[in-house]
Design a protein around this motif. Sequence first.
Motif, PDB file in Angstrom:
ATOM      1  N   GLN A 144       0.804  -1.204  -0.045  1.00 31.02           N
ATOM      2  CA  GLN A 144      -0.117   0.186  -0.016  1.00 31.02           C
ATOM      3  C   GLN A 144       0.691   1.120  -0.152  1.00 31.02           C
ATOM      4  O   GLN A 144       1.876   1.286   0.627  1.00 31.02           O
ATOM      5  CB  GLN A 144      -0.919  -0.114   1.100  1.00 31.02           C
ATOM      6  CG  GLN A 144      -1.901   0.940   1.327  1.00 31.02           C
ATOM      7  CD  GLN A 144      -3.086   0.807   2.173  1.00 31.02           C
ATOM      8  OE1 GLN A 144      -3.504  -0.260   2.798  1.00 31.02           O
ATOM      9  NE2 GLN A 144      -3.452   1.888   2.862  1.00 31.02           N
ATOM     10  N   VAL A 145       0.622   2.191  -0.877  1.00 33.88           N
ATOM     11  CA  VAL A 145       1.430   3.383  -1.085  1.00 33.88           C
ATOM     12  C   VAL A 145       0.839   4.647  -0.401  1.00 33.88           C
ATOM     13  O   VAL A 145       1.445   5.284   0.250  1.00 33.88           O
ATOM     14  CB  VAL A 145       1.544   3.850  -2.710  1.00 33.88           C
ATOM     15  CG1 VAL A 145       2.537   4.927  -2.517  1.00 33.88           C
ATOM     16  CG2 VAL A 145       2.528   2.339  -3.305  1.00 33.88           C
ATOM     17  N   SER A 146      -0.659   4.594  -0.584  1.00 36.28           N
ATOM     18  CA  SER A 146      -0.944   5.793   0.246  1.00 36.28           C
ATOM     19  C   SER A 146      -2.666   5.565   0.512  1.00 36.28           C
ATOM     20  O   SER A 146      -3.257   4.385   0.244  1.00 36.28           O
ATOM     21  CB  SER A 146      -1.353   7.152  -0.927  1.00 36.28           C
ATOM     22  OG  SER A 146      -2.012   6.550  -1.970  1.00 36.28           O
ATOM     23  N   GLY A 147      -3.166   6.385   1.599  1.00 35.22           N
ATOM     24  CA  GLY A 147      -4.636   6.320   2.046  1.00 35.22           C
ATOM     25  C   GLY A 147      -4.840   5.380   3.090  1.00 35.22           C
ATOM     26  O   GLY A 147      -3.759   4.855   3.532  1.00 35.22           O
ATOM     27  N   THR A 148      -5.909   5.064   3.579  1.00 36.36           N
ATOM     28  CA  THR A 148      -6.530   4.357   4.560  1.00 36.36           C
ATOM     29  C   THR A 148      -7.449   3.117   3.882  1.00 36.36           C
ATOM     30  O   THR A 148      -8.458   3.434   3.373  1.00 36.36           O
ATOM     31  CB  THR A 148      -6.991   4.988   5.856  1.00 36.36           C
ATOM     32  OG1 THR A 148      -6.246   6.073   6.204  1.00 36.36           O
ATOM     33  CG2 THR A 148      -7.473   3.881   6.927  1.00 36.36           C
ATOM     34  N   ILE A 197      -7.385 -11.650   9.019  1.00 34.99           N
ATOM     35  CA  ILE A 197      -8.240 -10.818   7.918  1.00 34.99           C
ATOM     36  C   ILE A 197      -7.994  -9.537   8.621  1.00 34.99           C
ATOM     37  O   ILE A 197      -8.141  -9.291   9.552  1.00 34.99           O
ATOM     38  CB  ILE A 197      -9.857 -11.239   8.123  1.00 34.99           C
ATOM     39  CG1 ILE A 197      -9.800 -12.583   7.674  1.00 34.99           C
ATOM     40  CG2 ILE A 197     -10.482 -10.323   7.718  1.00 34.99           C
ATOM     41  CD1 ILE A 197      -9.862 -12.857   6.242  1.00 34.99           C
ATOM     42  N   ALA A 198      -7.648  -8.706   7.525  1.00 37.07           N
ATOM     43  CA  ALA A 198      -7.356  -7.305   8.114  1.00 37.07           C
ATOM     44  C   ALA A 198      -8.508  -6.310   8.034  1.00 37.07           C
ATOM     45  O   ALA A 198      -9.304  -6.658   6.915  1.00 37.07           O
ATOM     46  CB  ALA A 198      -6.264  -6.599   7.066  1.00 37.07           C
ATOM     47  N   ASP A 199      -8.637  -5.687   8.769  1.00 36.78           N
ATOM     48  CA  ASP A 199      -9.842  -4.406   8.781  1.00 36.78           C
ATOM     49  C   ASP A 199      -9.385  -3.137   8.158  1.00 36.78           C
ATOM     50  O   ASP A 199     -10.075  -2.564   7.436  1.00 36.78           O
ATOM     51  CB  ASP A 199     -10.613  -4.263  10.120  1.00 36.78           C
ATOM     52  CG  ASP A 199     -11.607  -5.265  10.487  1.00 36.78           C
ATOM     53  OD1 ASP A 199     -12.324  -5.944   9.415  1.00 36.78           O
ATOM     54  OD2 ASP A 199     -11.476  -6.003  11.671  1.00 36.78           O
ATOM     55  N   THR A 200      -8.136  -2.519   8.738  1.00 35.18           N
ATOM     56  CA  THR A 200      -7.606  -1.610   7.997  1.00 35.18           C
ATOM     57  C   THR A 200      -6.337  -1.818   7.705  1.00 35.18           C
ATOM     58  O   THR A 200      -5.567  -2.500   8.392  1.00 35.18           O
ATOM     59  CB  THR A 200      -8.050  -0.364   8.874  1.00 35.18           C
ATOM     60  OG1 THR A 200      -7.245  -0.524  10.095  1.00 35.18           O
ATOM     61  CG2 THR A 200      -9.460   0.154   9.299  1.00 35.18           C
ATOM     62  N   ALA A 201      -5.803  -0.816   6.878  1.00 41.99           N
ATOM     63  CA  ALA A 201      -4.375  -0.831   6.574  1.00 41.99           C
ATOM     64  C   ALA A 201      -4.025   0.468   6.104  1.00 41.99           C
ATOM     65  O   ALA A 201      -4.789   1.180   5.634  1.00 41.99           O
ATOM     66  CB  ALA A 201      -3.972  -2.318   5.473  1.00 41.99           C
ATOM     67  N   LEU A 202      -2.780   0.610   6.169  1.00 37.77           N
ATOM     68  CA  LEU A 202      -2.026   2.101   5.962  1.00 37.77           C
ATOM     69  C   LEU A 202      -0.979   2.087   5.176  1.00 37.77           C
ATOM     70  O   LEU A 202      -0.382   1.018   4.904  1.00 37.77           O
ATOM     71  CB  LEU A 202      -1.715   2.781   7.321  1.00 37.77           C
ATOM     72  CG  LEU A 202      -2.859   3.060   8.209  1.00 37.77           C
ATOM     73  CD1 LEU A 202      -2.155   3.254   9.619  1.00 37.77           C
ATOM     74  CD2 LEU A 202      -3.841   4.039   7.809  1.00 37.77           C
ATOM     75  N   ALA A 203      -0.500   3.140   4.648  1.00 37.52           N
ATOM     76  CA  ALA A 203       0.597   3.313   3.904  1.00 37.52           C
ATOM     77  C   ALA A 203       1.677   2.437   4.344  1.00 37.52           C
ATOM     78  O   ALA A 203       1.981   2.618   5.467  1.00 37.52           O
ATOM     79  CB  ALA A 203       1.004   4.861   3.550  1.00 37.52           C
ATOM     80  N   GLY A 204       2.370   1.812   3.552  1.00 37.01           N
ATOM     81  CA  GLY A 204       3.603   0.823   3.968  1.00 37.01           C
ATOM     82  C   GLY A 204       3.128  -0.479   4.662  1.00 37.01           C
ATOM     83  O   GLY A 204       3.983  -1.445   4.544  1.00 37.01           O
ATOM     84  N   ASP A 205       1.836  -0.727   4.740  1.00 36.99           N
ATOM     85  CA  ASP A 205       1.422  -1.944   4.881  1.00 36.99           C
ATOM     86  C   ASP A 205       1.498  -3.083   3.495  1.00 36.99           C
ATOM     87  O   ASP A 205       1.272  -2.448   2.610  1.00 36.99           O
ATOM     88  CB  ASP A 205       0.075  -2.190   5.557  1.00 36.99           C
ATOM     89  CG  ASP A 205       0.198  -1.803   6.905  1.00 36.99           C
ATOM     90  OD1 ASP A 205       1.121  -2.108   7.504  1.00 36.99           O
ATOM     91  OD2 ASP A 205      -0.823  -1.293   7.424  1.00 36.99           O
TER      92      ASP A 205
END
Length: 515
Positions: A307-311, A342-350
């Motif tokens: 992931q590069v950007s955003g939530t 299972i992921a609910d949210t992920a951020l840049a860098g994940d």
Amino acid sequence: MSDKANSRRTFAIISHPDAGKTTLTEKLLLTGGAIHLAGEVKARGAARRARSDWMKIEQQRGISVTSSVMTFEREGPDGETVTFNLLDTPGHEDFSEDTYRTLTAVDSAIMVIDAAKGIEPQTRKLFEVCRLRNVPIITFVNKVDREGRDPFETLDEVADMLALDVSPQTWPIGMGGEFEGVLDFATGHVARPQGDSREFLGQFDEDPEIPERFAEQAELAQIGYPEFDAQAYRNGDLTPVYFGSALKNFGVIKLIEAIAEHAPPPRPQPAGDERIEPEHDEVTGFVFKVQANMDPNHRDRIAFMRQVSGTFKRGMKLTPSGLGKPIAIHSPILFFAQDREIADTALAGDIIGIPNHGTLRVGDTLSEKNEIRFTGLPNFAPEILRSVQLKDPTKTKQLRKALDDLSEEGVIQVFYPELGAQHIVGVVGQLQLEVLVSRLSAEYKVEAGLEASPFATARWVSGDEKALAEFERFNQANLAKDRDGDLVFMAKSPWDVSYQQEKNPDLAFSATKER
């Protein structure tokens, strides 16, 4: 950048086979609380393997062949929680392509060097890839509890061979039989070995007595090399060096602390002429790897997206550049090697895993608006070409599917000649051929052999339609289509390539293809 994304550290470990990368990975996870007892993760006794080496061929040979991702958390220097995403790269020299792509997805790297052997060819090759992308590097000199070279020799080798400033942060007090611990320059404390196993169990000597000749060495190391400079490190000009022993726990915690404190948070990624910052207002990312059959009970396929950007939120719709229409991502996965949550949210860098049935491919950009294309994930012209011989001709269809799947993962490239029915596979390194045959049989139940092909290398051909049509008419026996249907010139020798380039100045013969 949001504080949360700022606390992400996405890094890889690069090393020559057997420098101790898998052991270090295991100890980092153990220290980070991700696995409870190193080595006893999956099996007992003789079958000890770190959790991350999970494919059959990896377990037989004890080398990492596919890269996987492991996530763990730990408190950072300011008391906030830092999330570490560790990408396990293949250490085996044949896996240059997969490794190259994995290194496009990280923000920093740890280079592991064996104290007795110094820099080996594979480390150097991987380092060059990091340099291409300005990836900052922390150096870990492993196995100082064994007889090794003089530490000054190792430091000077890093400085000379890799053209980097080196800044030692810790120093071994003696090596091998004389080993008495590791001195931390910042605090002056010494981590001491304990018990029969001579490992580090948490004992620090805060007012250490150091034998004179080792004390002199340490002083010289402190004066003789530049001080650590965070800016120079992040620019890729300087590497901090830590000495230790992954097996005996020396230096592992220092390494995690160094990554938390110095390694960069998520960096902007190139997309054509612009760079996409982590604060960019939409979710964007790119697929740097596809792995089929992580779970042999299900024919599953997982695309690894950086992931590069955003939530990112579960259930969100993202559009893959290769498909053009949005897909809803209902069960994205965060990794602990083969265990998945299972992921609910992920951020840049994940790094998130997206289960799919072949819609996502390496090099795809995913975004909400479908306006961005990330660049820099090429296919390389294969250096070894073989033709595939089916042992049971009724399985042609299964073979085609298997080859398409595996080329999607980037294990091989597959070419379908314009004349003749043989499929030709291309790889960058010999070991990939063994992986191919073993996976065809284990995962697809297709028995096949590989035979020499008349071709030595391949080039992607492009140019205006008229010139291409003319070229095709004369060279049909040497042409093939790749999996995307693009035209490929199969050359019998490098001379062939240069001859055709001279003869067809209007056409481009390219050794890489942007995916």
